[in-house]
Design an enzyme around this catalytic site. Structure first.
Site, PDB file in Angstrom:
ATOM      1  CD  GLN A  89      88.795  91.026  15.968  1.00  5.38           C
ATOM      2  OE1 GLN A  89      88.127  90.427  15.170  1.00  5.38           O
ATOM      3  NE2 GLN A  89      90.012  90.619  16.293  1.00  5.38           N
ATOM      4  NE  ARG A 108      84.982  89.731  13.913  1.00  4.26           N
ATOM      5  CZ  ARG A 108      85.809  89.805  12.887  1.00  4.26           C
ATOM      6  NH1 ARG A 108      85.642  89.018  11.838  1.00  4.26           N
ATOM      7  NH2 ARG A 108      86.830  90.667  12.905  1.00  4.26           N
ATOM      8  CB  SER A 163      91.108  90.804  11.250  1.00  4.08           C
ATOM      9  OG  SER A 163      89.766  91.212  11.278  1.00  4.08           O
TER      10      SER A 163
END
Length: 341
Positions: free
Chosen positions: A268, A133, A108
């Site tokens: 992702q 993010r 990840s």
């Protein structure tokens, strides 16, 4: 091929060529004082990495990663750059001592670190991306209370069926978010639906259900709301072709080039981490030495549970990093690329 002294391969500490996969951890691997050993034992290498990160982000990362408490490091917007910085500082120490992996991969968040290690993404750009993010993921958590739980002891297919049934019955969101080991599957989604799925899993025979110490419901469709904005962030950054193979936890396959890396980082956000499949892909590269680079030993445990017949090492503290460094033998200078651009 890397040259590593692998006590489990060969005898008498013989220096044996090994195929090495460097694995970079994701969120959840953070811990108090996770960079203390790096800055104490390897200041000339580690401190410039942290200084660059502090300048790029305006965060007191040295303080956070040396004396910061667990509550501070749990915040997504802090944890993500802190883990990436600690991982790249660790990798830099290894590289300074002659290490060059054959393949890299990241779980990840760790995929950003893997791309930096492979020269596909500049360290400063990775920091900017992971901080944004983290902020975006934190905003999702503020709007929609969510959680993540690891289901241990039943097959992933059973967990997936439970998620589908619970979602249909409750109208909530609960999805498979991570395939970490043959009988360890992470689920993610709205809090009530995840709790209901965890109860169903225990009734179905799960050995245990473990709530994850993360700040948002990662890797599920709740994250689709931030995908477009994060795509804009990705578009503003330069990606290069990796200098050696990178395995993506999004597809469990090889990252083809810089543009492919960019697309995968977008995907992702809402897609599951396919770590079990990634370890199967690693077998095609004849990997026989797995080195976890950064805080924690989560990924080392996943490899151990995968049944891989290989040496597994971590670098999460002074003793383990020192052992990894002792196992290194300086390889012939090849096309090793600098960590930072």
């Amino acid at each position: 091929m890397s040259t590593v002294s692998v006590s489990g391969l060969g005898s008498g500490g013989k220096v044996t060529p090994a195929r090495v996969l460097a694995m970079f951890p994701g969120q959840g691997s953070q811990r108090a004082a996770m960079a203390h050993h790096l800055l104490r034992e390897h200041p000339q290498t580690a401190r410039p990495i942290f200084a660059e990160a502090e300048e790029a982000l305006g965060l007191p990362l040295i303080e956070l990663c040396v004396t910061g408490g667990p509550d501070t490091l749990t915040r997504t917007e802090v944890a993500q750059p802190a883990i990436v910085t600690t991982s790249i500082a660790t990798y830099s120490v290894l590289v300074a001592n002659g290490f060059r992996p054959d393949v890299v991969a990241g779980h990840s968040l760790g995929e950003f670190s893997a791309l930096v290690a492979a020269g596909a993404l500049a360290f400063a750009d990775a920091l900017t991306l992971v901080r944004r993010r983290g902020q975006l993921m934190g905003e999702v958590a503020d709007r929609i209370p969510g959680s993540m739980v690891a289901i241990v002891g039943i097959p992933a297919g059973d967990v997936e069926r439970i998620c589908v049934n619970v979602a249909a019955a409750t109208g909530g969101i609960v999805e498979v978010a991570g395939l970490n080991a043959p009988t360890q599957t992470v689920i993610s989604g709205s809090r009530a639906a995840v709790a209901a799925a965890a109860r169903e899993a225990r009734q179905a025979g799960a050995d245990r259900t473990v709530p994850l110490d993360v700040g948002a419901p990662f890797h599920c469709s709740l994250m689709l709301s931030i995908a477009e904005e994060f795509s804009d962030e990705l578009a503003a950054v330069t990606f290069s072709d990796p200098s050696f193979p990178v395995l993506s936890s999004v597809t469990a396959g090889v990252v083809e080039d810089g543009e492919h890396a960019r697309r995968l980082l977008r995907c992702q956000l809402a897609g599951p981490v396919r770590w079990t499949e990634l370890l199967c892909t690693a077998q095609w590269f004849a990997i026989d030495y797995y080195l976890e680079v950064g805080p924690g030993r989560v990924l080392s445990g996943f490899v151990d549970r995968s049944g891989a017949n290989a040496t597994v090492r971590s670098t999460s503290d002074a003793r383990r990093l020192a052992a990894a460094l002792r196992n290194l033998s300086v390889p012939v200078a090849s096309h090793r690329k600098a960590v930072r651009k």
